[in-house]
Design a protein around this motif. Sequence first.
Motif, PDB file in Angstrom:
ATOM      1  N   ALA A 417       3.684   8.071  -6.377  1.00 22.84           N
ATOM      2  CA  ALA A 417       3.514   8.121  -4.917  1.00 22.84           C
ATOM      3  C   ALA A 417       2.055   7.872  -4.554  1.00 22.84           C
ATOM      4  O   ALA A 417       1.748   7.131  -3.611  1.00 22.84           O
ATOM      5  N   ALA A 418       1.148   8.477  -5.327  1.00 17.20           N
ATOM      6  CA  ALA A 418      -0.288   8.359  -5.032  1.00 17.20           C
ATOM      7  C   ALA A 418      -0.754   6.909  -5.182  1.00 17.20           C
ATOM      8  O   ALA A 418      -1.557   6.412  -4.384  1.00 17.20           O
ATOM      9  N   ARG A 420       1.070   4.200  -4.837  1.00 22.11           N
ATOM     10  CA  ARG A 420       1.594   3.399  -3.719  1.00 22.11           C
ATOM     11  C   ARG A 420       0.761   3.625  -2.451  1.00 22.11           C
ATOM     12  O   ARG A 420       0.465   2.697  -1.711  1.00 22.11           O
ATOM     13  N   GLU A 421       0.361   4.893  -2.239  1.00 20.17           N
ATOM     14  CA  GLU A 421      -0.493   5.192  -1.074  1.00 20.17           C
ATOM     15  C   GLU A 421      -1.825   4.452  -1.169  1.00 20.17           C
ATOM     16  O   GLU A 421      -2.326   3.914  -0.178  1.00 20.17           O
ATOM     17  N   LYS A 424      -1.405   0.867  -0.295  1.00 19.40           N
ATOM     18  CA  LYS A 424      -1.231   0.708   1.147  1.00 19.40           C
ATOM     19  C   LYS A 424      -2.575   0.802   1.880  1.00 19.40           C
ATOM     20  O   LYS A 424      -2.854   0.021   2.797  1.00 19.40           O
ATOM     21  N   ALA A 425      -3.402   1.728   1.414  1.00 22.81           N
ATOM     22  CA  ALA A 425      -4.708   1.920   2.057  1.00 22.81           C
ATOM     23  C   ALA A 425      -5.757   0.947   1.523  1.00 22.81           C
ATOM     24  O   ALA A 425      -6.902   0.940   1.985  1.00 22.81           O
ATOM     25  N   GLU A 430      -7.836   6.860  -2.610  1.00 22.24           N
ATOM     26  CA  GLU A 430      -6.652   7.559  -2.083  1.00 22.24           C
ATOM     27  C   GLU A 430      -5.828   8.160  -3.230  1.00 22.24           C
ATOM     28  O   GLU A 430      -5.244   9.227  -3.093  1.00 22.24           O
ATOM     29  N   HIS A 434      -5.167  12.154  -3.638  1.00 18.59           N
ATOM     30  CA  HIS A 434      -3.796  12.675  -3.704  1.00 18.59           C
ATOM     31  C   HIS A 434      -3.612  13.537  -4.956  1.00 18.59           C
ATOM     32  O   HIS A 434      -3.008  14.615  -4.905  1.00 18.59           O
TER      33      HIS A 434
END
Length: 482
Positions: A417-418, A420-421, A424-425, A430, A434
């Motif tokens: 998840a981290a 992918r974040e 995205k950023a 990020e 995370h």
Amino acid sequence: MSSTVEQVIQSPDKDAVGGTATYCVGCGSCAYLDPAFNIAKSADGCYQASIQGSIANEDAVNSACPFASSINEDVLGAELFSEQADIHHDQYLGYWLNAYVGYTSADGWRSRGSSGGMVSWLASKMLEDGLVDAVIHVKDGPDPEHMYTYQVSHNVDELKTGAKSKYYPVEMSEVLSYVHEHDGKYLFIGIPCFVKAVRLLCRQDEVLNKRIRYCIGLVCGHLKSDFFAKSEAWESGVPLDNIARVDFRHKTPGSPASDYAVEVRLTDGEKPVIKRTAELSTTNWGLGYFKYNACDYCDDVLAETADVTFGDAWIPKYVNDGEGCNVIVVRNQEVQNLFDRHRSELVLHDSDSAEVYQSQAGGFRHRRQGLAYRLYVHEQRGEWTPTKRVKPSLDGVSDRRQKTYAMRTVLKNESFAAFREAVKANDFNEFKKHMKPIEHSYRRVSTSPKKRIIRACKRIFKRVLPAGAVSRIKNLMGGGRS
Ligand SMILES: Cc1cc2nc3c(=O)[nH]c(=O)nc-3n(C[C@H](O)[C@H](O)[C@H](O)COP(=O)(O)OP(=O)(O)OC[C@H]3O[C@@H](n4cnc5c(N)ncnc54)[C@H](O)[C@@H]3O)c2cc1C
């Protein structure tokens, strides 16, 4: 109890902390057998099988899947090795004739390899001695989204270009089809679940059985999604769209074998970037970032169905030799004979099951005691899991260890998840932001107060000592992969 590939691919249940469960490692044995199966990378950068249409021969596919088959490593090991004179059996090593720690001194194999260069050396000797005509192993792939793929090398020069460990998703359906179509004697090199899949296929496929003459196993901590390669490169300062390939095991002369670097080659042709893995936030294998879920449901660390297995000898006696040493488990007398014939090219120290276990102690704890805990959690929730040799149990699993294992599943899930974040950023920080609090909670859970104080002291030393000194001290104290 027999299971189906469909259960493996998409269990209706959750993983140990409630995430989506798949127990598929994307090896491709099903896709080799049946066109209804397709192997493709998931959104998390892991190879996974999917089913399109109807399955022609369900029994064949189910019995060749390393996570569905009811035939386990003990059964396969007994079929392959138990009849030999002087064979031993051990719950961790499986069947074994001899164990060694060592390396090859021949022809640059050691400096080209990840550890002692023994895997590539042995493959070259098998080619030269005519035991095989070709080697099935993992080499440079065609593009940055397929950095490494299974391929066939037919001579020693081709073999040389495939040395080193690829902590990267691979699948073998295409290369197995090649073997099926091309006569010859082959050596297969792979991690434990892939070797198991090959052995299972050979039990039902006469052509493969005749052609794949030997299997070399690589000790396996776990398999990584392609997020691992991308994160290593990105954190080393290379933007995602400029990553051509990552060499995961760039040796750094003068430092312990466990203190290696990554070398990132760039698509723009600029100079490769080299970074010590100790300076990267995703490379602590004990944290299990970007790990395939299936790997938490595997109990074979030492590729028990391989004719011979090689790993890293990161134990105090050998780890300070920065050139690298292998831990070696020989199971097939023919491989032992080859070692004996070419002994002048090898530096081998006799070893035993206790030392081999010690070199992988962290991996065994996680995949024996930790697996018993995870299976127990699922059982309590009435959920399906693959049938393992390890049985669901909390016996001897302290409260702290239970929390530690549970937190490792959280770390694994959150790392995806981290990442992918961060994508995205468009900012790797990020990812760190995370993961930092989760890693902090993990350390609080998994570390006794005494150890926490020692670690705090080490952090202080690290600030004042020269680079590499702390890992040297750690290795002297018996550290390594956890
Ligand atoms: C995913 C993975 C996890 C590992 N985890 C551990 C661990 O926890 N503990 C440990 O001691 N050792 C582990 N190893 C093994 C270790 O990294 C070395 O591969 C091993 O010590 C052999 O080193 P070498 O110098 O003899 O091999 P080399 O001479 O460098 O040859 C390596 C050979 O393996 C092949 N190969 C590389 N990557 C793959 C792959 N993914 N699948 C199939 N074949 C491949 C190459 O094509 C080459 O032929 C792991 C390896 C992999 C790939």
